[in-house]
Each structure stands twice: as C-alpha cells, then as structure tokens.
Design an enzyme around this catalytic site. Structure first.
Site, PDB file in Angstrom:
ATOM      1  N   CYS A  98       0.801  -1.228   0.000  1.00 43.19           N
ATOM      2  CA  CYS A  98       0.000   0.000   0.000  1.00 43.19           C
ATOM      3  C   CYS A  98       0.835   1.281   0.000  1.00 43.19           C
ATOM      4  O   CYS A  98       0.320   2.356  -0.315  1.00 43.19           O
ATOM      5  CB  CYS A  98      -0.941   0.006   1.197  1.00 43.19           C
ATOM      6  SG  CYS A  98      -2.090  -1.375   1.208  1.00 43.19           S
ATOM      7  N   HIS A 237      -3.409   6.812   2.992  1.00 45.18           N
ATOM      8  CA  HIS A 237      -3.870   5.551   2.413  1.00 45.18           C
ATOM      9  C   HIS A 237      -5.290   5.303   2.913  1.00 45.18           C
ATOM     10  O   HIS A 237      -5.561   5.400   4.112  1.00 45.18           O
ATOM     11  CB  HIS A 237      -2.944   4.420   2.851  1.00 45.18           C
ATOM     12  CG  HIS A 237      -3.466   3.058   2.537  1.00 45.18           C
ATOM     13  ND1 HIS A 237      -3.992   2.726   1.308  1.00 45.18           N
ATOM     14  CD2 HIS A 237      -3.556   1.942   3.300  1.00 45.18           C
ATOM     15  CE1 HIS A 237      -4.383   1.461   1.322  1.00 45.18           C
ATOM     16  NE2 HIS A 237      -4.128   0.969   2.519  1.00 45.18           N
ATOM     17  N   ASN A 267     -10.507   0.475  -0.425  1.00 40.67           N
ATOM     18  CA  ASN A 267      -9.049   0.388  -0.313  1.00 40.67           C
ATOM     19  C   ASN A 267      -8.495  -0.080  -1.659  1.00 40.67           C
ATOM     20  O   ASN A 267      -8.687  -1.233  -2.051  1.00 40.67           O
ATOM     21  CB  ASN A 267      -8.698  -0.600   0.805  1.00 40.67           C
ATOM     22  CG  ASN A 267      -7.210  -0.740   1.045  1.00 40.67           C
ATOM     23  OD1 ASN A 267      -6.394  -0.488   0.171  1.00 40.67           O
ATOM     24  ND2 ASN A 267      -6.849  -1.171   2.237  1.00 40.67           N
TER      25      ASN A 267
END
Length: 310
Positions: A98, A237, A267
C-alpha cells in the site's frame, strides 16, 4: 461501480452486512480491463498533464502491490503498452504494497538527473483475489483503481522529509501467500490454492498501529520542524473508514484536513494514495504553496510518510 448491496446479493450476504462491517458503500471493480489497461490509462493522463510525449519517458517504476504476473516485472508490460521504443527506457518494479507510490517517489527523488522523466504507475485489481467466502468483511473493504505521476525535475527542493520503517514481526498478519516460491504449485496444489486469496488479521494490525504509528508520525514531522497544524492537507492511504478515523485521532490531525474517500472507493492498495492525491487536486482541495503529507501503512508491516510543499 459496485454498491455494497450489489455485492451482498452476489455473494449471498444479508442486506446491509458489508456497509455495517466495513463502512464502504461503493467501490470500483474492473470488468473487461486488465491491470495493464488500467495502469496505461492512468499513465497516459499523467503524461498528457506533464506536457510531454510517452517517448520522452526514460524510466518507468511500476509501484503495485500485486504484479500482473510474477515474472517478468509489470513495468515492461506498461512500457510496451505505451509503445515506448525498445532500448530508450528502463522499466522496473518496486513493491511496498500500500506504500508503493510514496516509496517509489522517494527512490525516484534520488534518480532524477540520471533519468530526466520518470513515470510512476500504481495499478491494482484487488477484486481478483478477495476472500468473499472466508472473510467477507475484509473482502468488502477493497476496490480496483490506478493512478500515475510523472517527475520531470527533482522534487527534493519541495520534499521536506520522507520516513519509512518496518515492523516485520507482523509479516504474516496481512498476506497473499501463493504465487511466489513459498508454496510449490506442483507439490502443494492444495496449499497453493488455499493461499491464493488475500487474508488479514485486522485486530493485530490495529494493535500494532495503535502502539507505534503515532510516534512514527511525530518523528517524521519533527524531522521537518513542522507540527500537525502546519500541514495543510493529509493524503492518507484509504485503508478503511474506521482506520482513517483511528489515524486522525491517534495523530492529532483535524478531520477537515484529511482527505477521506474510503467509503466511496474502498481500499485500492498501492493505487490508494496517488488516487487520493489526484482526487484532492481535481477537487480543488490543494493549492500552490500548500504543505501536504502522504501517509500510510502497508503489509509487512511498514509505515511510511512524505511531507512535501507544492
């Protein structure tokens, strides 16, 4: 775009289950496009906005959590799809899950000069490996997406600080274990199949983040001489709506200065941070002279952040 209600019907879940568990009401899933298609579309937009031609690119960094295939790297496939002439460009991958985009930006910062125009691409098809049967509350967090950026001059003059650290004790708490050398497809087909979907121990990751992430952000900001109130906009994030709420509370940021679109797009793994950055820019949330903070966590488990001026 898939709404939670569509996914509940598709996977035999009770109405309202996904949004109640994840806080995500909608997310994008690719239909006909593959990962390269998605990345190339983002790359073309970035190249156009930079006012250059694809042939001007001399370094491509693919910053994806999950590659198009294990070998070769994903970046050469992007180069080929952009029709960049053989031998005029170096194409390579970096994987920090990520945190792929800020990690690639930090590496690229040291390479400008040796390379004049660097393309960074984060493209993710999370929908290909989600555990709908075993962990639907985890699967419902994710969405597909891509974003890209072009560096044409050293960002070091505007990059105030970058910091990354890894807590490898939590290595197995967030994983997609098959596809590499860990499980032999010929000798362990059942194990290979069992580990071909993403798994996550959310409680353990929450515990680790709660223990260490606040001090990580303090160290990052201290290296710049800035404090939370000096940051104009946080580009985090988009791990999950609850994770963002926890991060805001843990780090002491004002919620109105944190870009929060997790409930709308889910996400998007490595595409999450650059996608959010682009969203903030296109929405007029960023203006020239702002100090922004890209911030997040990744599997491994790593923390990362970059403070920049625009």
């Amino acid at each position: 775009m898939f709404k939670s209600c569509h996914l509940e019907e598709l996977h035999g879940l009770k109405p309202g289950f996904l949004e109640a568990k994840t806080g995500v009401s909608s997310r994008y899933f690719c239909d006909e496009e593959n990962q390269i298609d998605l990345g190339v579309a983002a790359a073309k937009t970035a190249i156009s906005k930079a006012g250059i031609d694809a042939q001007d690119i001399d370094l491509i960094i693919s910053a994806c959590a999950v590659p198009f295939q294990p070998i070769p790297a994903t970046a050469p496939a992007i180069q080929r799809a952009l029709s960049i002439t053989d031998g005029t460009c170096f194409a390579t991958d970096i994987n920090c899950t990520c945190l792929g985009f800020p990690a690639a930006l930090e590496f690229a910062n040291g390479l400008i000069g040796a390379y004049s125009k660097i393309l960074i691409v984060s493209s993710e098809l999370a929908s290909r490996g989600l555990p709908w049967k075993t962990q639907p509350d985890v699967a419902g967090l994710f969405g597909d997406g891509a974003a890209a950026a072009v560096l044409t001059s050293a960002p070091s003059k505007k990059l105030f600080a970058a910091r990354f650290e890894t807590h490898a004790s939590a290595y197995d708490n967030c994983s997609l274990a098959a596809g590499g050398t860990r499980f032999d497809f010929a000798k362990q087909p059942d194990m290979f199949a069992a580990h071909s979907q993403f798994t996550m121990d959310g409680k353990e990751l929450f515990r680790l983040t709660a223990k260490h992430f606040g001090s990580f952000v303090e160290k990052l900001l201290a290296s710049t001489g800035l404090q939370q109130n000096d940051i104009d906009l946080v580009i985090p994030h988009q791990a999950s709506p609850s994770a963002l709420a926890h991060m805001i509370k843990l780090c002491g940021f004002k919620s109105e200065r944190v870009v929060n679109i997790a409930s709308q797009v889910g996400n998007q793994i490595a595409a999450s941070i650059p996608f959010t950055l682009d969203y903030a820019n296109e929405s007029g949330l960023i203006k020239r002279g702002d100090r922004i903070l890209m911030l997040g966590t990744s599997a491994g488990v790593s923390f990362g952040g970059i403070v920049m001026g625009l």
